[in-house]
Scaffold this active site. Structure first.
Site, mmCIF file in Angstrom:
data_model
loop_
_atom_site.group_PDB
_atom_site.id
_atom_site.type_symbol
_atom_site.label_atom_id
_atom_site.label_comp_id
_atom_site.label_asym_id
_atom_site.label_seq_id
_atom_site.Cartn_x
_atom_site.Cartn_y
_atom_site.Cartn_z
ATOM 1 C CG ASN A 134 5.700 3.865 1.727
ATOM 2 O OD1 ASN A 134 6.747 4.200 1.190
ATOM 3 N ND2 ASN A 134 4.708 3.271 1.059
ATOM 4 C CG HIS B 91 3.092 0.022 -1.549
ATOM 5 N ND1 HIS B 91 2.338 0.723 -2.457
ATOM 6 C CD2 HIS B 91 2.850 0.579 -0.337
ATOM 7 C CE1 HIS B 91 1.673 1.669 -1.814
ATOM 8 N NE2 HIS B 91 1.963 1.606 -0.526
ATOM 9 C CB SER C 17 -6.468 7.411 4.307
ATOM 10 O OG SER C 17 -6.372 7.660 2.923
ATOM 11 C CD GLU D 2 -0.276 0.084 2.725
ATOM 12 O OE1 GLU D 2 -0.107 1.059 3.460
ATOM 13 O OE2 GLU D 2 0.293 -0.053 1.629
ATOM 14 N N GLY E 143 -3.926 7.062 -0.028
ATOM 15 C CA GLY E 143 -3.824 8.423 -0.558
ATOM 16 C C GLY E 143 -5.140 9.085 -0.891
ATOM 17 C CD GLU F 125 1.722 4.060 -3.977
ATOM 18 O OE1 GLU F 125 2.909 4.257 -3.674
ATOM 19 O OE2 GLU F 125 0.766 4.599 -3.379
ATOM 20 C CE LYS G 213 2.640 5.817 -0.369
ATOM 21 N NZ LYS G 213 1.259 5.790 -0.823
HETATM 22 P P1 PGA Z 1 -1.316 6.918 2.653
HETATM 23 O O1 PGA Z 1 -0.359 5.765 2.052
HETATM 24 O O2 PGA Z 1 -1.118 6.911 4.153
HETATM 25 O O3 PGA Z 1 -0.807 8.190 2.011
HETATM 26 O O4 PGA Z 1 -2.709 6.570 2.270
HETATM 27 C C1 PGA Z 1 -0.198 4.528 2.718
HETATM 28 C C2 PGA Z 1 0.716 3.627 1.929
HETATM 29 O O5 PGA Z 1 0.625 3.591 0.698
HETATM 30 O O6 PGA Z 1 1.566 2.916 2.505
#
Ligand code: PGA
Length: 237
Positions: free
Chosen positions: A8, A94, A200, A162, A168, A96, A10
């Site tokens: 992803n 997601h 992560s 997640e 992150g 976010e 982003k």
């Molecule tokens: P990350 O993000 O691997 O940077 O923690 C995962 C995600 O949000 O899909």
């Protein structure tokens, strides 16, 4: 079940970033991808070009879609448009999106149904906050998200668990906690659905996470941006 390793990106990536995908493909050297599916979800601006150049090796997907097919929705992209650009998957719900755009479970469900209407496989994201885990509510929260976000009809589906606090941050749940949650989700969705872990995932922990029962792949944010890191994760486990 064939594992799905999904990146992803982003809101990261410009045309020059496609070189990372080229490096990834060279690194795969015809192997690795045979026993697992690889997916990259770039920003919408890169999707068509990425699909055009690399869809013989990787799947490409969107990071979000509108629930309608077309219309007066400035700035939005429909599932049909993603499919037309070469996408096979789309991430919906997601955390976010849930936080930045106030998306709630019913929105996520509508988007997942739109994805299927367009012939895409929805990747429905669920996960608890740090406070909710602290209160012992993680399973209840994810259970409610599943009830509200999943289409009722049978069809292609991927779930991504997640935990919000792991995205992150470099933090991950214990392997036992991941196993417990994936087992819980498995009981809800049945054996035909791939359940990804996200939050992560790095080269250093991918092997252990991908070895957990009912973890059928990973959704990788930061570590998917660099070909060498993503390649290590793809090759792990
Ligand atoms: P990350 O993000 O691997 O940077 O923690 C995962 C995600 O949000 O899909």
């Amino acid at each position: 079940m064939k594992k799905l390793i999904a990146g992803n990106w982003k809101m990261n990536g410009i045309q020059a970033s496609l070189e990372e995908v080229a490096r990834l493909v060279i690194g795969l050297d015809g192997g690795a991808a045979s026993d697992r599916d690889l997916l990259i979800c770039p920003p919408a601006t890169l999707l068509a070009k990425m699909a055009e150049e690399f869809s013989d090796v990787i799947f490409v997907g969107g990071q979000n879609c509108h629930e309608r097919e077309s219309g007066a929705h400035t700035g939005d992209v429909s599932a049909e448009m993603l499919a037309d650009a070469g996408a096979s998957y789309v991430i919906v719900g997601h955390s976010e999106r849930r936080a930045d755009h106030h998306e709630v479970d019913s929105d996520v469900k509508a988007k997942a149904m739109a994805a299927r209407r367009a012939g895409l496989t929805p990747i429905v994201c669920v996960g608890e906050s740090e406070a909710q885990r602290g209160e012992g509510e993680a399973l209840n929260v994810v259970g409610a998200q599943l009830s509200g976000s999943l289409p009722e009809e049978e069809g292609e589906l991927v779930i991504a668990y997640e935990p919000v606090w792991a995205i992150g941050t470099g933090l991950t749940p214990t392997l036992g906690d991941i196993a417990e949650m994936h087992g819980f989700i498995r009981d809800r969705v049945g054996s035909g659905v791939r359940i990804l872990y996200g939050g992560s995932v790095k080269p250093g922990n991918a092997h252990d996470i991908l070895a957990i029962k009912d973890v059928n792949g990973a959704l990788v944010g930061g570590a998917s941006l660099k070909a060498s890191d993503f390649l290590s994760i793809v090759s792990a486990g």
